[in-house]
Design a protein around this motif. Structure first.
Motif, mmCIF file in Angstrom:
data_model
loop_
_atom_site.group_PDB
_atom_site.id
_atom_site.type_symbol
_atom_site.label_atom_id
_atom_site.label_comp_id
_atom_site.label_asym_id
_atom_site.label_seq_id
_atom_site.Cartn_x
_atom_site.Cartn_y
_atom_site.Cartn_z
ATOM 1 N N LEU A 189 0.959 -1.274 0.016
ATOM 2 C CA LEU A 189 -0.035 0.027 -0.144
ATOM 3 C C LEU A 189 0.953 1.240 -0.136
ATOM 4 O O LEU A 189 1.693 1.217 0.731
ATOM 5 C CB LEU A 189 -1.176 -0.007 1.211
ATOM 6 N N GLY A 190 0.398 2.271 -0.851
ATOM 7 C CA GLY A 190 1.159 3.404 -0.804
ATOM 8 C C GLY A 190 0.330 4.692 -0.392
ATOM 9 O O GLY A 190 -0.592 4.572 0.232
ATOM 10 N N ASN A 191 1.051 6.011 -0.484
ATOM 11 C CA ASN A 191 0.498 7.027 0.155
ATOM 12 C C ASN A 191 -0.225 7.957 -1.321
ATOM 13 O O ASN A 191 0.560 8.453 -2.053
ATOM 14 C CB ASN A 191 1.497 7.834 0.667
ATOM 15 N N PRO A 192 -1.512 7.848 -1.491
ATOM 16 C CA PRO A 192 -2.051 8.506 -2.458
ATOM 17 C C PRO A 192 -1.691 10.131 -2.328
ATOM 18 O O PRO A 192 -2.021 10.870 -3.375
ATOM 19 C CB PRO A 192 -3.589 8.350 -2.485
ATOM 20 N N SER A 193 -1.364 10.583 -1.192
ATOM 21 C CA SER A 193 -1.138 12.172 -1.197
ATOM 22 C C SER A 193 -0.007 12.327 -1.782
ATOM 23 O O SER A 193 0.190 13.733 -2.422
ATOM 24 C CB SER A 193 -0.905 12.540 0.518
ATOM 25 N N ASN A 194 0.938 11.521 -2.332
ATOM 26 C CA ASN A 194 1.988 11.773 -3.131
ATOM 27 C C ASN A 194 1.906 11.974 -4.862
ATOM 28 O O ASN A 194 2.593 12.244 -5.226
ATOM 29 C CB ASN A 194 3.386 10.691 -2.915
ATOM 30 N N LEU A 195 0.711 11.523 -4.979
ATOM 31 C CA LEU A 195 0.434 11.436 -6.381
ATOM 32 C C LEU A 195 -0.051 13.059 -6.812
ATOM 33 O O LEU A 195 -0.335 13.837 -6.146
ATOM 34 C CB LEU A 195 -1.069 10.758 -6.704
ATOM 35 N N GLU A 196 0.409 13.234 -7.947
ATOM 36 C CA GLU A 196 0.178 14.475 -8.719
ATOM 37 C C GLU A 196 -0.510 14.125 -10.115
ATOM 38 O O GLU A 196 -0.378 13.238 -10.664
ATOM 39 C CB GLU A 196 1.581 15.238 -8.958
ATOM 40 N N PRO A 197 -1.212 15.368 -10.465
ATOM 41 C CA PRO A 197 -1.887 15.124 -11.812
ATOM 42 C C PRO A 197 -0.777 15.189 -12.839
ATOM 43 O O PRO A 197 0.168 15.831 -12.931
ATOM 44 C CB PRO A 197 -2.727 16.643 -11.876
ATOM 45 N N GLY A 198 -1.081 14.042 -13.671
ATOM 46 C CA GLY A 198 0.099 13.968 -14.844
ATOM 47 C C GLY A 198 0.867 12.433 -14.301
ATOM 48 O O GLY A 198 1.651 12.184 -15.337
#
Length: 497
Positions: A189-198
């Motif tokens: 499981l990861g941290n979706p907060s680190n996702l960025e558009p693109g």
């Protein structure tokens, strides 16, 4: 009346003429340049820059390396499962009239008593899921297993198990099921907060029953709010997701699960470029409660909120349109006990900014019932802090979601109002307000209708026409009218004429 097209044309003509592009403002000679300096233009024999922008920064080449999707699928694909469900649903069954009796009036008379009978009809469905513990715990969507009488899970090595539904939460669309197996492959499981558009993302699932189908795309946006799922800040992607993908994992480029594919926006029933995933941190929080308690509790504040538009922001003295405007406060709710009032604008929760009204239900609903929250509130043209103790959403309440007979014609608003009589107050369930009997001008353009009840103006309760006049004297160009229609309340911005 001048048409929109002619108005636009005349404005464009005037703008071009003013810029000297059309004859009449001096002659021009164009000079195109690929250098970093601005191109020059000769106007009335004077050389001036065509654009006054500063020189652009040197172009840089940004290398975009495609992730190694194959290695992610090889490492974590075996932890993705296919789910088959069976159940029964009640359907109304209409008996067919035999052809020889279709014109028989006696047969038709008795046939009417046999129509419309409810019968249990077998149903089947499919979905996806992924293993989060080696002893058989699997995450999927609530809508995949809700109402199922039988749930079967198939692994990538074709082993099939009967699964037990430990619980599900329809508000977040999360479910936990378990199969009787050990030493199973699991995901990280990861941290979706680190996702960025693109950012690149990868989905694995069983669209239309095609096991372990791999699709990829990018993150289109974050914290999307959908009409029926106000508690979930969805991750929007352009990953191809179709019926059967529901409950499957969304991976980042590190091979970590950052979301659960849940919904698509479509007008055809198939993928059209808009898919939505539940952030895995939301799913973790819900799954933990299901595993430990078999049910999920959500917090509530007990208010109904609406978006702050530019006109409403101006009416309440807020420089920029942000936050969640409180339109209604439930009696004896946590919000009422904390002192929140209609017309207050919630700007932050525990220091986290509320950029839009859609943010608030997520922040409140995913909190623990009984916990304290600190609310940054815009009240009466100034900011203050309020502390509230959150209640439990299961208490059947909302989440966050002149003299008698005299009439007044408020030409500035286009409203004709009169005070409510005792019977009207009782029927409407209000203790004060003014009945709208006529609308025109700004009020009509804003959507106010005869029969609406004016509860407040700019956050100030009104029960007489003199009160409205007094507030309008010191009002700006726009006022916020709290209108009740039926049992619903909403603030309506109206330009003062």
């Amino acid at each position: 009346m001048q048409s929109k097209k002619s108005k636009v044309s005349s404005k464009l003509w005037a703008a071009l003429a003013a810029a000297g592009i059309i004859a009449g403002a001096g002659t021009m000679a164009y000079q195109f340049s690929y250098a970093e300096t601005a191109p020059q233009v000769e106007m009335n024999h004077k050389i001036v820059p065509l654009f006054n922008n500063p020189p652009a920064a040197p172009a840089t080449n940004v290398a975009v390396n495609a992730p190694n999707f194959a290695s992610i699928v090889k490492a974590y694909g075996p932890a993705v499962v296919h789910i088959n469900v069976k159940g029964e649903t009640k359907e109304t069954v209409q008996q067919q009239i035999p052809k020889q009796f279709q014109n028989d009036p006696f047969f038709r008379f008795f046939q009417q008593f046999n129509n419309g009978q409810q019968q249990e009809v077998p149903t089947e469905g499919l979905g996806s899921g992924f293993i989060i513990s080696s002893d058989g715990l699997i995450l999927t969507n609530a809508h995949v297993v809700k109402g199922a009488s039988s749930v079967r899970v198939t692994l990538t090595d074709h082993r099939t198990y009967k699964a037990k539904v430990l619980g599900y939460d329809t508000k977040t669309d999360i479910a936990v099921i378990k199969i009787p197996a050990t030493n199973l492959p699991t995901v990280r499981l990861g941290n979706p907060s680190n996702l960025e558009p693109g950012d690149w993302v990868l989905a694995i699932g069983s669209p239309y029953g095609f096991y372990n189908t791999v699709t990829a795309g990018i993150v289109s946006a974050k914290s999307r709010s959908l009409p029926d799922d106000s508690m979930v800040p969805f991750i929007q992607t352009d990953v191809a997701v179709n019926p059967g993908n529901s409950g499957g994992p969304l991976f980042n480029t590190k091979g970590e699960v950052v979301g659960i594919n849940s919904q698509i926006f479509t007008q055809t029933g198939a993928f059209e470029g808009l898919s939505f995933a539940i952030p895995i941190n939301v799913a973790e929080r819900v799954a933990k409660q299901i595993i430990e308690h078999g049910k999920v509790q959500h917090a509530r504040l007990g208010i109904a909120v609406q978006t702050v538009t530019q006109n409403l922001a101006t009416s309440f003295g807020l420089q920029t349109p942000r936050g969640a405007l409180v339109a209604q406060v439930e009696k004896d709710s946590p919000a009422s006990k904390a002192g929140l009032q209609p017309g207050d604008i919630i700007l932050s929760v525990n220091g986290q900014p509320v950029n839009d009204s859609a943010d608030l239900p997520m922040m409140i609903g995913l909190s623990e019932p009984g916990s304290k929250v600190t609310l940054g509130v815009w009240h009466d043209h100034k900011q203050q802090t309020i502390t509230a103790v959150l209640g439990n959403f299961s208490d059947n309440v909302t989440l966050a979601s002149a003299s008698p007979g005299a009439k007044g014609d408020h030409g500035g608003l286009g409203l004709v109002v009169r005070p409510l009589n005792a019977n009207e107050e009782q029927q409407a369930g209000v203790s004060h307000g003014l009945l709208v009997e006529g609308v025109s001008g700004p009020a009509e353009q804003a959507g106010i209708q005869p029969g609406d009840i004016l509860i407040a103006v700019d956050g100030k309760s009104v029960s007489s026409i003199d009160q409205v006049r007094g507030i309008l004297k010191s009002a700006g160009k726009s006022v916020a009218l709290l209108i009740q229609r039926g049992s619903n309340r909403i603030f309506v911005p109206v330009q003062v004429g």
